[in-house]
Design an enzyme around this catalytic site. Structure first.
Site, PDB file in Angstrom:
ATOM      1  N   ASP A 237      45.579  16.080 -47.892  1.00 47.51           N
ATOM      2  CA  ASP A 237      46.909  15.463 -47.945  1.00 47.51           C
ATOM      3  C   ASP A 237      48.015  16.381 -47.448  1.00 47.51           C
ATOM      4  O   ASP A 237      49.190  15.999 -47.495  1.00 47.51           O
ATOM      5  CB  ASP A 237      47.235  15.057 -49.385  1.00 47.51           C
ATOM      6  CG  ASP A 237      46.447  13.848 -49.848  1.00 47.51           C
ATOM      7  OD1 ASP A 237      46.199  12.953 -49.030  1.00 47.51           O
ATOM      8  OD2 ASP A 237      46.075  13.795 -51.035  1.00 47.51           O
TER       9      ASP A 237
ATOM     10  N   GLU B  40      44.575  14.420 -60.114  1.00 47.69           N
ATOM     11  CA  GLU B  40      45.533  14.667 -59.031  1.00 47.69           C
ATOM     12  C   GLU B  40      46.935  14.408 -59.563  1.00 47.69           C
ATOM     13  O   GLU B  40      47.372  13.265 -59.699  1.00 47.69           O
ATOM     14  CB  GLU B  40      45.266  13.760 -57.829  1.00 47.69           C
ATOM     15  CG  GLU B  40      46.201  14.070 -56.667  1.00 47.69           C
ATOM     16  CD  GLU B  40      46.412  12.909 -55.694  1.00 47.69           C
ATOM     17  OE1 GLU B  40      46.975  13.154 -54.612  1.00 47.69           O
ATOM     18  OE2 GLU B  40      46.033  11.770 -56.022  1.00 47.69           O
TER      19      GLU B  40
ATOM     20  N   ASP C 219      28.604  12.720 -42.320  1.00 52.89           N
ATOM     21  CA  ASP C 219      27.882  11.957 -43.338  1.00 52.89           C
ATOM     22  C   ASP C 219      27.247  12.878 -44.377  1.00 52.89           C
ATOM     23  O   ASP C 219      27.379  14.108 -44.316  1.00 52.89           O
ATOM     24  CB  ASP C 219      26.827  11.063 -42.681  1.00 52.89           C
ATOM     25  CG  ASP C 219      25.899  11.820 -41.732  1.00 52.89           C
ATOM     26  OD1 ASP C 219      25.704  13.030 -41.941  1.00 52.89           O
ATOM     27  OD2 ASP C 219      25.383  11.199 -40.792  1.00 52.89           O
TER      28      ASP C 219
ATOM     29  N   ASP D 273      41.997  10.382 -58.524  1.00 57.92           N
ATOM     30  CA  ASP D 273      43.066  10.127 -57.567  1.00 57.92           C
ATOM     31  C   ASP D 273      44.258   9.442 -58.237  1.00 57.92           C
ATOM     32  O   ASP D 273      44.093   8.591 -59.109  1.00 57.92           O
ATOM     33  CB  ASP D 273      42.512   9.239 -56.443  1.00 57.92           C
ATOM     34  CG  ASP D 273      43.470   9.093 -55.280  1.00 57.92           C
ATOM     35  OD1 ASP D 273      43.868  10.125 -54.714  1.00 57.92           O
ATOM     36  OD2 ASP D 273      43.820   7.946 -54.944  1.00 57.92           O
TER      37      ASP D 273
ATOM     38  N   ARG E 176      37.021  14.052 -59.712  1.00 58.90           N
ATOM     39  CA  ARG E 176      38.413  14.302 -59.347  1.00 58.90           C
ATOM     40  C   ARG E 176      39.096  12.946 -59.344  1.00 58.90           C
ATOM     41  O   ARG E 176      38.617  11.988 -58.726  1.00 58.90           O
ATOM     42  CB  ARG E 176      38.498  14.986 -57.980  1.00 58.90           C
ATOM     43  CG  ARG E 176      39.914  15.306 -57.522  1.00 58.90           C
ATOM     44  CD  ARG E 176      40.480  14.213 -56.647  1.00 58.90           C
ATOM     45  NE  ARG E 176      41.718  14.593 -55.963  1.00 58.90           N
ATOM     46  CZ  ARG E 176      42.472  13.750 -55.262  1.00 58.90           C
ATOM     47  NH1 ARG E 176      42.107  12.487 -55.120  1.00 58.90           N
ATOM     48  NH2 ARG E 176      43.564  14.174 -54.680  1.00 58.90           N
TER      49      ARG E 176
ATOM     50  N   ASP F 143      48.362  15.127 -42.698  1.00 53.72           N
ATOM     51  CA  ASP F 143      47.510  13.976 -42.432  1.00 53.72           C
ATOM     52  C   ASP F 143      48.090  13.122 -41.286  1.00 53.72           C
ATOM     53  O   ASP F 143      49.264  12.771 -41.308  1.00 53.72           O
ATOM     54  CB  ASP F 143      47.430  13.153 -43.722  1.00 53.72           C
ATOM     55  CG  ASP F 143      46.780  11.799 -43.558  1.00 53.72           C
ATOM     56  OD1 ASP F 143      45.954  11.659 -42.649  1.00 53.72           O
ATOM     57  OD2 ASP F 143      47.106  10.902 -44.355  1.00 53.72           O
TER      58      ASP F 143
ATOM     59  N   HIS G 244      43.830   2.216 -57.985  1.00 48.39           N
ATOM     60  CA  HIS G 244      43.860   1.054 -57.102  1.00 48.39           C
ATOM     61  C   HIS G 244      42.482   0.880 -56.482  1.00 48.39           C
ATOM     62  O   HIS G 244      41.627   1.764 -56.563  1.00 48.39           O
ATOM     63  CB  HIS G 244      44.910   1.233 -56.010  1.00 48.39           C
ATOM     64  CG  HIS G 244      44.726   2.482 -55.204  1.00 48.39           C
ATOM     65  ND1 HIS G 244      45.268   3.692 -55.591  1.00 48.39           N
ATOM     66  CD2 HIS G 244      44.023   2.725 -54.064  1.00 48.39           C
ATOM     67  CE1 HIS G 244      44.918   4.628 -54.717  1.00 48.39           C
ATOM     68  NE2 HIS G 244      44.151   4.071 -53.779  1.00 48.39           N
TER      69      HIS G 244
ATOM     70  N   ASN H  90      23.348   6.327 -38.527  1.00 47.73           N
ATOM     71  CA  ASN H  90      24.270   5.556 -39.376  1.00 47.73           C
ATOM     72  C   ASN H  90      25.717   5.640 -38.896  1.00 47.73           C
ATOM     73  O   ASN H  90      26.637   5.282 -39.632  1.00 47.73           O
ATOM     74  CB  ASN H  90      24.143   5.981 -40.849  1.00 47.73           C
ATOM     75  CG  ASN H  90      24.451   7.458 -41.074  1.00 47.73           C
ATOM     76  OD1 ASN H  90      25.223   8.057 -40.338  1.00 47.73           O
ATOM     77  ND2 ASN H  90      23.843   8.042 -42.104  1.00 47.73           N
TER      78      ASN H  90
ATOM     79  N   ASN I 244      27.879  15.657 -38.683  1.00 48.65           N
ATOM     80  CA  ASN I 244      27.102  14.441 -38.419  1.00 48.65           C
ATOM     81  C   ASN I 244      25.623  14.809 -38.473  1.00 48.65           C
ATOM     82  O   ASN I 244      25.075  15.388 -37.536  1.00 48.65           O
ATOM     83  CB  ASN I 244      27.473  13.851 -37.063  1.00 48.65           C
ATOM     84  CG  ASN I 244      26.838  12.481 -36.832  1.00 48.65           C
ATOM     85  OD1 ASN I 244      25.886  12.103 -37.502  1.00 48.65           O
ATOM     86  ND2 ASN I 244      27.393  11.737 -35.879  1.00 48.65           N
TER      87      ASN I 244
END
Length: 575
Positions: A417, A350, A167, A321, A319, A461, A240, A146, A141
Site C-alpha cells: 500500500d 491493519e 502463484d 484487513d 493479518r 500502488d 468487506h 494456471n 510464476n
C-alpha cells in the site's frame, strides 16, 4: 511540580498484568519535571503498614512527557499502590483521589486481581519472528498452466489491473531462497477467489483462486514451509467482500426479499452499483460492499472461515484487513475462535494510527506498525527530524501499548500500500541500510516487503507492486547480504527479540542515535550515524564490545566511518 501533566490510570497500558504474579505500572509526567518516582504497594486486603517500596525506572521521553515504569511482583495477585513524586524542589503523593503532601489523602490506585484469563498472551514463537510479505501475483510464476488470460511479461511496469502469473507454486519453489535469507514467517496478501489482481474483493472465502493454484498446492506450501522452520500467515478481508460474493449477488437479484439483504449496509432497494446506494470499502467502491459484522449469520460465516484455514491447512496467523472498521465484539469472538483452533495463532491488525483499543489482550496481538514507518521515513529516508525527535516519536508509540503488544508489532518500512522505502530515500542506499539496521534491532517483529532486500524501487500502488527481480546480476547483493546478516544476528540474540529498550545517544548536532537492548544475560548497543562525516564514540571505562557484523573487539573509542553503524555485544558493563 507540574501537577497537570502527571497521569496514571489503573488499567490499559498504564497498569496491566505481565504474568500471573507480575504487573507493569507506568506513570507519565512533564518532560524534565521529576527527579524520581517511587511507589508504595501492598496487598489491598492487608493491614496498613505491610507495604513495600519500589522505584520506577525512567523509560523514555516524547516531546512533552517523561515516562516511568516498573514491574511489580505480587504473590496474592491483589495490589494497591500510590506514588511518591520528587521534583527536587518538592515531594508529593499521587493516588487515585488526589495529588497531596499527605499520603492518606492521596488515596490508592488498585489492581483488584490479576485473573489468568485476562493475561495478554502472544505466541512464544512470534518473539523471534522475522516476516516476509509477498504479493503473490508478483513474486514468482511457478506453474504457467494456471496463468490467467492476458498476463503481461515479467518485469513490465504494473497497472492496477495487470496480471503477471505469480502463484503458490512459485512461492513453494522459492522457499530455499527465503530460508537462505533467514525469514521465518511468510505473510501472503489475499489468495482466495477474486476477479482482481490484488484479491481484496473476495468472491469465495473457501476457494484458492485458480490463478494461484489449488488447495493441495497451498497445503504443500504450508507443509514444506513448516519443514524449513517457516510459518505462513494469510490475509483476512472481513470488513468487506467482493461484488461477486454469492450473498451479494443474491441481493442484487432479489433485492430486499433476499435472505442476505441484512448481510450488508444497504440504504435503499433495488441495489444500484452505479449510484452505490450501499456502504463499501472506502467511499463508493462498488466492487467492495461492506459486510454487516454485527449480523449473527455474517459473524458465524466469517468466524467459520477463520477457523477452517487454521484447522484444515494449519496456517499460523491472520493479518486482518481494514481492521479498525470492524466492531470490537467481532474481533473478540475472532480471537476466541482461532485461539481455540490453535493457541499459537498470531493475530495482526491493519491499523495505521493509535491502535490501543485493539491491543488490550482480547483482540489482536499487534498491528502493522505504520507509526514506526512514519518515524523511519522522517529520520532515515528524508532526514527531516533530529535524533531527539526520532526518539520522541518512537517513545510515544511504545508507551501507547502494553509490552506484549510492542513485541508483536509488524515493524515495516514498506508494503503493498506504500511507496518502497528505497524510493522514498531517493535511492540513497546508505539511508536505507541504516533503516534496515534499526528495523532489525528495534522492539517488535521486522517485516520485509518482498524485493526490498535486493533493492527494488517503486512509487505507491500499483508501482510498489512490481514483479520480483530474480536475476542476481540485477539484484543489490550487498543489500541482500546485509538483510541476511542482520536477520541471523537478531535470531541469535534474545536481547534483540525480547530485551528492554533504552536510548543512550540522541546527538542532534551530528544526528547520532544509539540505544541498548538488554536482558539479564546480555546487553547489545546499537549506534547509528545518520548525519554526515565520520564520528568517534567512546565506550565507558571498563566496557568493551564485540561488533556482531565483523567480530572485531572495541574498547575505548571506535569510529562509525566504515558502515555508518555498529552493533556491539557488550561485556564488562553497559552504556
Amino acid at each position: 511540580m507540574n501537577q497537570e501533566a502527571i497521569f496514571h490510570m489503573s488499567h490499559g497500558a498504564y497498569a496491566y498484568a505481565l504474568g500471573p504474579h507480575h504487573a507493569v505500572i507506568k506513570l507519565r509526567a512533564k518532560r524534565g519535571d521529576l527527579k524520581s518516582v517511587n511507589m508504595v504497594h501492598e496487598d489491598r486486603f492487608e493491614l496498613p503498614g505491610s507495604y513495600a517500596t519500589q522505584e520506577l525506572n525512567y523509560a523514555g521521553s516524547d516531546e512533552l512527557y517523561d515516562y516511568f515504569t516498573a514491574v511489580v511482583e505480587t504473590q496474592t495477585k491483589r495490589i494497591r499502590y500510590r506514588f511518591l513524586l520528587d521534583s527536587g524542589a518538592e515531594q508529593m503523593w499521587f493516588g487515585e483521589r488526589a495529588i497531596s503532601n499527605v499520603a492518606d489523602f492521596a488515596g490508592w490506585f488498585q489492581l483488584a486481581y490479576l485473573p489468568t484469563r485476562d493475561l495478554f498472551v502472544i505466541p512464544e514463537w512470534a518473539k523471534s519472528a522475522v516476516v516476509y510479505q509477498i504479493f503473490p501475483d508478483r513474486f514468482q510464476n511457478g506453474n504457467p498452466a494456471n496463468d490467467p488470460e492476458g498476463i503481461r511479461p515479467w518485469g513490465e511496469l504494473p497497472r492496477a489491473d495487470t496480471f503477471f502469473g505469480g502463484d503458490l507454486q512459485g512461492i513453494l519453489d522459492k522457499l530455499p531462497y527465503l530460508e537462505n535469507l533467514g525469514v521465518n514467517l511468510i505473510y501472503l496478501t489475499p489468495i482466495f477467489l477474486s476477479p482482481s489482481t490484488h484479491k481484496y474483493d473476495t468472491a469465495d472465502y473457501y476457494q484458492i483462486d485458480p490463478v494461484f493454484g489449488d488447495l493441495e498446492t497451498f497445503k504443500r506450501l504450508v507443509e514444506n514451509a513448516h519443514v524449513r522452520g517457516i510459518r505462513v500467515m494469510l490475509d483476512a478481508v472481513f470488513n468487506h467482500c467482493g461484488a461477486e460474493f454469492p450473498p451479494f449477488q443474491d441481493v442484487l437479484e432479489k433485492g430486499e426479499e433476499s435472505e442476505y439483504a441484512d448481510w450488508f449496509h444497504i440504504h435503499s432497494f433495488p441495489v444500484d452499483r452505479e449510484e452505490v446506494n450501499y456502504e463499501t470499502f472506502a467511499n463508493h467502491v462498488s466492487s467492495m460492499p461492506k459486510l454487516r459484522t454485527e449480523n449473527l449469520k455474517v459473524r458465524d460465516y466469517l468466524l467459520d472461515v477463520a477457523e477452517y484455514w487454521v484447522k484444515e491447512v494449519g496456517i499460523d496467523g491472520w493479518r486482518l484487513d481494514v481492521a479498525n472498521e470492524v466492531d470490537h465484539a467481532f474481533w473478540r469472538e475472532f480471537r476466541d475462535r482461532v485461539r481455540a483452533a490453535n493457541p499459537e495463532t498470531l493475530i495482526i491488525g491493519e491499523v495505521w494510527n493509535d491502535s490501543s483499543p485493539w491491543l488490550q489482550g482480547d483482540q489482536f496481538d499487534g498491528v502493522m506498525n505504520y507509526l514506526f514507518r512514519d518515524a523511519a521515513i522522517e529520520f532515515f529516508a528524508k532526514r527531516t527530524i533530529s535524533a531527539d525527535r526520532f526518539d520522541a516519536m518512537l517513545t510515544k508509540t511504545r508507551m501507547m501499548y502494553k509490552r506484549q503488544a510492542n513485541l508483536a508489532m509488524f515493524n515495516l518500512l514498506g508494503s503493498h500500500d506504500t511507496a518502497r522505502f528505497l524510493t522514498i530515500c531517493h535511492e540513497r542506499e546508505e539511508r536505507m541500510r541504516l533503516a534496515v539496521v534499526f528495523q532489525m534491532t528495534y522492539v517488535g517483529i521486522p517485516e520485509v516487503y518482498y524485493g526490498d532486500e535486493v533493492g527494488m524501487v517503486g512509487e505507491t500502488d500499483p508501482d510498489c507492486r512490481r514483479t520480483m527481480i530474480w536475476e542476481e546480476e540485477r539484484q543489490n547483493r550487498e543489500l541482500f547480504r546485509l538483510h541476511q546478516q542482520l536477520i541471523s544476528i537478531r535470531k541469535a540474540h534474545p536481547a534483540l527479540q525480547t530485551g528492554l529498550y533504552r536510548a543512550v545517544n540522541k546527538d542532534a548536532l551530528h544526528n547520532l542515535y544509539g540505544f541498548v537492548r538488554e536482558t539479564q544475560d546480555e546487553s547489545i548497543y546499537i549506534l547509528l550515524n545518520n548525519g554526515s562525516g565520520n564520528h568517534w564514540v567512546t565506550l565507558p571505562e571498563g566496557v568493551s564490545g564485540q561488533d556482531l557484523l565483523t567480530g572485531r573487539i572495541y574498547s575505548g573509542t571506535f569510529d562509525l566511518e566504515q558502515y555508518g553503524f555498529r552493533i556491539l555485544l557488550l561485556s564488562g558493563g553497559t552504556v
